[in-house]
Design a protein around this motif. Structure first.
Motif, PDB file in Angstrom:
ATOM      1  N   ARG B   2       0.622  -1.149  -0.172  1.00 40.80           N
ATOM      2  CA  ARG B   2       0.016  -0.056   0.068  1.00 40.80           C
ATOM      3  C   ARG B   2       0.958   1.322   0.153  1.00 40.80           C
ATOM      4  O   ARG B   2       2.150   1.048   0.293  1.00 40.80           O
ATOM      5  CB  ARG B   2      -0.923   0.087   1.206  1.00 40.80           C
ATOM      6  N   LEU B  17       2.630  -0.442  10.020  1.00 39.51           N
ATOM      7  CA  LEU B  17       1.189  -0.195   9.316  1.00 39.51           C
ATOM      8  C   LEU B  17       1.607   0.974   8.112  1.00 39.51           C
ATOM      9  O   LEU B  17       1.269   0.936   7.114  1.00 39.51           O
ATOM     10  CB  LEU B  17       0.126  -0.007  10.353  1.00 39.51           C
ATOM     11  N   TYR B 221      -6.391   2.520  10.302  1.00 36.10           N
ATOM     12  CA  TYR B 221      -5.967   1.436   9.891  1.00 36.10           C
ATOM     13  C   TYR B 221      -6.942   0.008  10.355  1.00 36.10           C
ATOM     14  O   TYR B 221      -7.354   0.224  11.346  1.00 36.10           O
ATOM     15  CB  TYR B 221      -4.465   0.988  10.343  1.00 36.10           C
ATOM     16  N   HIS B 285      -5.750  -3.987   6.949  1.00 37.22           N
ATOM     17  CA  HIS B 285      -4.493  -3.514   6.927  1.00 37.22           C
ATOM     18  C   HIS B 285      -3.495  -4.492   7.990  1.00 37.22           C
ATOM     19  O   HIS B 285      -2.412  -4.312   8.205  1.00 37.22           O
ATOM     20  CB  HIS B 285      -4.269  -2.329   7.593  1.00 37.22           C
TER      21      HIS B 285
END
Lengths: 222, 314
Positions: B2, B17, B221, B285
């Motif tokens: 991502r 994250l 997240y 996530h």
């Protein structure tokens, strides 16, 4: 109104059995509406206590009386002597009435005949439900007229919690989730947009947390 | 991978994250006694397989060793803890005070919850506090961290540096407010979400679709919650007895149709398959693996799900 429930007879008996002259004293407003402590219920309770005394061979005089409200001075005028002449009074008012007698008659022993249960409404004959906790800072204007403080088991102001299941509270399937009710009503009123407004951290100083409360209307003082 | 996001705290969880990795978290329940070995044993079982470990706060209202003390034990082992904090048992003075206590040990993650009602636990006759609710606790931690102030307005010397999380239950009722409720938590300042255990993946996908429709997956997240079944009895119990849980009939049937001696293995298999499917959902996530009193299975799940070794971050 204030809702109460009569204490178990055994508990009442243990409190009053040592007195020779007992007055069972009703309060004919809120606790009469819930059929627990009105003048009629005081009369029935006095009969039950007389039977109990007779069964156990206890020598005591049990009378009954009552007034409209045990939380206002003016109603006591006609019963002043009755109360002063009793060894003890078993009040079937809410806790407010019991304390009012204790404050007014400093030499009279007073006992509670009821447990004061909550501030509520009569849903149907014999069914009372809690609606308010007198927090002193009403939020009903933003919760679609349903109080999450009195009616949510966790009094969450930004609900519902994760335990809400099929409209019921996690603690009891018979209990409505207050936040489900709030959401249903917001939907019905076309106000769902307001659901996403965060309820701010509450000022509880007007609640029990701020200490015993007193309210004075200067314009009514004599 | 991502897109990377900015990091605001010293939290390893946040860094993982933000770098675009799938995060893996787990949880340990503290013991009903004062033996520190219980926590260190559980911590050692899983520490190389997860990024951070949540310590529950008197879960199901059963009185246990406090979350903060157990978090400190984990920290001393070299495991990064997530301090779970419920609003049931403490007023705003105690909550802020415990947050500072945790910050003094450089605990950098907090999960803000309301907590199960005390009637489920060993002190059903006790009071509950709920001075704040979970959203207001989120606001409180963010205010302490970002403004460096107490709720009362005074300055905090060395404010807490915490990555702020909360729970979300996509399966509780009413379903239509589950996404608005997440939006509300985001508005309160939440930065990561650990969801309730996911068994109904179709419903979870529907929830995630609504989350994406509002762009919420870009603001927070989301870690999908998973609890492997040890046996068919556990599947039935969770389905029928735990409030706010959604276990589809076919999942219960799959466990029941498996011979008893193979049910544990099947439970792990379902968990791993769920992770594989969750990986495909845009906006997921990471994974929060809650192997209740079955921590020894976490390494196996993480490995089978292709989530091992765990990434290193500075």
């Amino acid at each position: 109104m204030i809702v109460g429930k009569q204490k178990p007879l055994e508990e009442i008996w243990d409190m009053v059995c040592s007195h020779k002259n007992l007055l069972v004293f009703g309060c004919n407003t809120c606790v009469a509406v819930c059929h627990e402590g009105g003048n009629k219920e005081a009369e029935s309770l006095a009969s039950l206590l007389r039977m109990k005394a007779q069964q156990l061979g206890v020598d005591m005089t049990i009378t009954h009386s009552g007034i409209e409200r045990q939380c206002e001075h003016e109603f006591f005028e006609s019963v002043h002597d009755q109360i002063e002449n009793a060894d003890a009074v078993l009040s079937t008012a809410c806790g407010i009435g019991v304390q009012f007698i204790a404050e007014k008659f400093d030499k009279t022993i007073v006992y509670p005949g009821l447990n004061t249960t909550f501030l509520g409404a009569v849903e149907s004959l014999g069914t009372m439900t809690e609606k308010c906790q007198a927090c002193g800072n009403c939020v009903l204007g933003v919760t679609a007229g349903i109080c999450p403080i009195a009616r949510c088991a966790k009094r969450v102001l930004n609900g519902p919690c994760g335990g809400s299941t099929k409209g019921s509270c996690e603690i009891n399937k018979e209990l409505d989730c207050a936040w489900q009710l709030i959401i249903n009503r917001l939907e019905a009123l076309g106000q769902m947009d307001s659901y996403e407004t965060l309820a701010p951290i509450k000022d509880w100083s007007s609640d029990r947390a701020g200490g015993p409360r007193k309210q004075i209307r200067e314009d009514l003082q004599v | 991978m991502r897109e990377k996001r900015a990091v605001k705290t010293e939290s390893k969880l946040e860094k993982i994250l933000a770098a675009g990795h799938f995060a893996v978290t787990s949880e340990c329940g503290p013991p009903r006694g004062s033996d520190p070995e219980v926590i260190t044993h559980k911590g050692n079982l899983i520490k190389d397989y997860v990024d951070v470990v949540n310590i529950t706060d008197n879960q199901t209202s059963m009185t246990r060793m406090c979350s903060l003390a157990a978090c400190i034990r984990l920290k001393q082992l070299g495991v990064e803890p997530v301090l779970q904090m419920v609003t049931r048992d403490r007023n705003r003075i105690a909550l802020q005070s415990d947050i500072l206590g945790a910050a003094s040990f450089d605990i950098t993650n907090i999960l803000c919850l309301s907590g199960d009602h005390q009637s489920f636990g060993d002190c059903p006759n006790g009071q509950n506090v709920h001075d704040l609710d979970s959203m207001q606790l989120i606001q409180t931690v963010r205010y302490m961290r970002d403004e460096g102030k107490f709720l009362g307005g005074d300055d905090i010397k060395r404010p807490p540096n915490m990555f702020v999380g909360a729970a979300a239950n996509p399966f509780a009722d009413p379903f239509e407010i589950r996404v608005p409720r997440l939006a509300k938590k985001i508005a309160a300042g939440v930065e990561f979400i650990q969801t309730q255990c996911i068994y109904n993946l179709d419903k979870f996908e529907l929830w995630m679709q609504q989350v994406r429709d509002r762009g919420l997956h870009e603001k927070v997240y989301i870690l999908g919650g998973l609890t492997p079944f040890k046996n068919a009895g556990m599947a039935k119990y969770i389905k029928n007895r735990v409030p706010g849980m959604d276990v589809p009939d076919d999942v219960v049937k799959r466990m029941s149709d498996t011979p008893k001696e193979k049910q544990a293995e099947e439970g792990i298999k379902i968990c791993v398959e769920s992770i594989e499917r969750l990986k495909q959902i845009e906006g997921v996530h990471g994974f929060h693996i809650m192997a209740i009193e079955w921590e020894e299975k976490v390494p196996e799940i993480v490995k089978q799900a292709g989530l091992w070794p765990r990434p290193e971050v500075n």
